[in-house]
Structure formats: C-alpha cells, structure tokens
Design a protein around this motif. Sequence first.
Motif, PDB file in Angstrom:
ATOM      1  N   ALA A   1     -31.509  32.327 -94.951  1.00 36.23           N
ATOM      2  CA  ALA A   1     -31.931  33.684 -94.622  1.00 36.23           C
ATOM      3  C   ALA A   1     -31.384  34.140 -93.269  1.00 36.23           C
ATOM      4  O   ALA A   1     -31.453  35.315 -92.934  1.00 36.23           O
ATOM      5  N   ARG A   2     -30.817  33.201 -92.514  1.00 34.69           N
ATOM      6  CA  ARG A   2     -30.251  33.529 -91.208  1.00 34.69           C
ATOM      7  C   ARG A   2     -28.827  34.077 -91.365  1.00 34.69           C
ATOM      8  O   ARG A   2     -28.106  33.722 -92.301  1.00 34.69           O
ATOM      9  N   ASP A   3     -28.431  34.881 -90.414  1.00 34.01           N
ATOM     10  CA  ASP A   3     -27.079  35.444 -90.454  1.00 34.01           C
ATOM     11  C   ASP A   3     -25.997  34.403 -90.181  1.00 34.01           C
ATOM     12  O   ASP A   3     -24.850  34.577 -90.611  1.00 34.01           O
ATOM     13  N   ASP A   4     -26.353  33.324 -89.464  1.00 34.08           N
ATOM     14  CA  ASP A   4     -25.330  32.358 -89.065  1.00 34.08           C
ATOM     15  C   ASP A   4     -25.179  31.195 -90.039  1.00 34.08           C
ATOM     16  O   ASP A   4     -24.410  30.267 -89.783  1.00 34.08           O
ATOM     17  N   VAL A   5     -25.902  31.218 -91.160  1.00 34.60           N
ATOM     18  CA  VAL A   5     -25.788  30.140 -92.156  1.00 34.60           C
ATOM     19  C   VAL A   5     -25.360  30.727 -93.491  1.00 34.60           C
ATOM     20  O   VAL A   5     -25.995  31.644 -94.012  1.00 34.60           O
ATOM     21  N   ARG A   6     -24.293  30.172 -94.027  1.00 32.80           N
ATOM     22  CA  ARG A   6     -23.824  30.596 -95.348  1.00 32.80           C
ATOM     23  C   ARG A   6     -23.913  29.469 -96.378  1.00 32.80           C
ATOM     24  O   ARG A   6     -24.056  29.730 -97.568  1.00 32.80           O
ATOM     25  N   THR A   7     -23.823  28.229 -95.903  1.00 35.64           N
ATOM     26  CA  THR A   7     -23.835  27.090 -96.814  1.00 35.64           C
ATOM     27  C   THR A   7     -24.570  25.918 -96.184  1.00 35.64           C
ATOM     28  O   THR A   7     -24.385  25.624 -95.002  1.00 35.64           O
ATOM     29  N   VAL A   8     -25.415  25.261 -96.976  1.00 34.38           N
ATOM     30  CA  VAL A   8     -26.048  24.014 -96.572  1.00 34.38           C
ATOM     31  C   VAL A   8     -25.470  22.903 -97.452  1.00 34.38           C
ATOM     32  O   VAL A   8     -25.368  23.061 -98.668  1.00 34.38           O
TER      33      VAL A   8
END
Length: 357
Positions: free
Chosen positions: A312-319
């Motif tokens: 949900a954060r802007d700085d995370v696209r993939t875990v």
Amino acid sequence: MRDIGGEQVEAAVAGAVARLRTATGQDWENTKAGRLECSCRFTATHIASVLLAYAGQLAGRAQHAYVPFGLALDDGTDDSGVLDVIETTGALLAAAIRTTPREVRAFHPYPFRSANREGFAAMGTAEVLLHTHDIAEGLGLAYEPAPELGEFVLTRIFPHVRPGADPWRTLLWATGRGELPGRAPVTEWRWHNNLVVPTERLTLQGVHPAAAADLVAGGDGGFAWIEGGPYEGTREAATFLRKAYEGGVHRPEFGVFTLVRREDGRAVGGMGFHGVPDEEGRTEIGYDLAEGARGQGYATEALRALCDWALARDDVRTVFATIDRGNLASQAVVTRVGFKKVSEDDEENEFAYELGR
C-alpha cells in the motif's frame, strides 16, 4: 529482558529536579529556555503537563485522541512548586507504566498513532531530559544526565538515528540541540514509536534496537514467548537489525516484527524485511514460527497483513521471498498469500517467489 520504563522516568525526574532546585532564586519567567522561544517557567510547566498527559493516556487506555484534560497550577505557585509538580506527575507516569499490561497501546500521534508503556516511558524520559537541558542552558547551569537514560530514549524512539559514543550528545544532536563531528546539523526531527500491524488473531509488533540486542544476547526481547520461542530465524533477524541500527541505516518500518497472539499476549514467531525497498521498489521478506505455533495459519495470516501494508506504500512495488527447495510448508504459506514462483537457484537449492501490487 525485564520490564523497564518506570525507573527511567523516575531517574530522569529526580536528576532534573535536583539540578533545577539549585536555581529557583533566578528569574524563570523572563529567561528564555535555551534555544526555545518560551520561558524557563513555561518549559518547566510543560514538562509537568506532558508527564500528566502521558499518564492519563495509559491509565485511560485512550485510543483515538488525547484525553481532554490538562494541568492547572494554583495561583501563586512559585518555581520550587513547579518542581514539586514535576516530581508528582513523574511519579504518576511511572505508576501508570508499571500497572499497564505490556500489550496495551494508547493514542499518540507520532508516527503510527499509538505507543505501548515502554514508548510512553521513553517519550516521558525524553521530555524531561531535553527540556531540563533547555532550562539549564537558559539559567546558565551545567546539566548532563546519566548516559543510560540517553541510550534508553535513543534505542526506543530514535531507532533511525545511528548511535554514537556518547548517548547524551547523540540525543542532543538528534533533536537539534547540539553538534556531532561528521554529522550535518538537524533542523527537523520527530521520534518514532514502533509500528504495530494488526490481524484477526495476531499483532505484528515492531522490534526496537534494544529488544533486538536482547534477542541477540539470548534474551526474550521483552516478549512473553510460547515454549520453544524465539526460534533461531528471529534471533538471526535481530542480529541484522542491530547491525543496521549501528550503521545508521535501520528503518524501523522495514525491520523485524514479533508475531503476538491476541488471545494471550504470547509471541509465536518473527517476520520482517531484509531492508528498505530498492530503486525498483522491491523488498525481501522472511519469517519463522516457534514449533508449537506451526500448522495453525499464523504465518499465512501475518504474511498477508504485512505484505498488504507494504504494497500500500508508494515506495514498494514487489515483495519477494527465497525459500529452501525442501521447505514445503513455507512454500505453501507464500502460495496461499498469492506469491508466484519466479526462479530456481540450483546452486543455493532454493526457489524465489514474488508478490506484486
């Protein structure tokens, strides 16, 4: 790791009051408190007000806002009387800390809108130490608290600040009140209580540097664990957290979380990130459970919640996660959460899984 907090508040208050009582004959009302724009008298009253407010938050279990009450001094209260009030409100906060269960959290706005008893203890200690410094500076007094009080504050609510050889000087620098060689001056600052991510049966509680150090040393990190916990992966993750903190690169929201059962307050495992997201917005996650907690869906529940929070954060696209080829249970966990297998590493004998937005 024993329960602490009340004794730090008491020690901070005792040292502050003892030092300031030597200057009650000076003009506190018309003397600025160090670099602040307010007077020494106003700042001393503020210390007492904050200690009372923190005690009220914990005692009242406030969840959404500050309890709407405040401190009013009797007419004619002199500066010595203000110090009496600081002693009293400090004792109230220490008592609230000691009588508040570990799992209770109460409202505080920075930065995640809640704090536990240890967080309020650290904030109260910080208010006393820093504002006593301000008053002492204005009145021309020398003041330096015990180093362990500065370390207590730094390791609880300044986890993003690289520790220095002198905790007190580091705390002054971190709050814009001093200089440290090799570090740029601080003009804006805010402390950080630990992040807690709730699920249906668990709370994922962020581990601060002091708790990590205790886990590394073989302690419990301040958590009540089920039998068999903490497992080796949690202690290893705490080692990485501690190294990141000492290097000044620890970011608490991308640190380690302890998985605590709501029903009994028992810790069952650990979960966390290996670091902040890279330039492409990728971050790695890992987890383990004590043996007695396996097979009950805790890892799936916690992983889903923490991934939802991160994505949900802007700085995370993939875990992503790497899992040993033979660890079928862990592979099943990531698959249930929605991760897809993206590669195999024959040399390391492991699979890589990813979950995107």
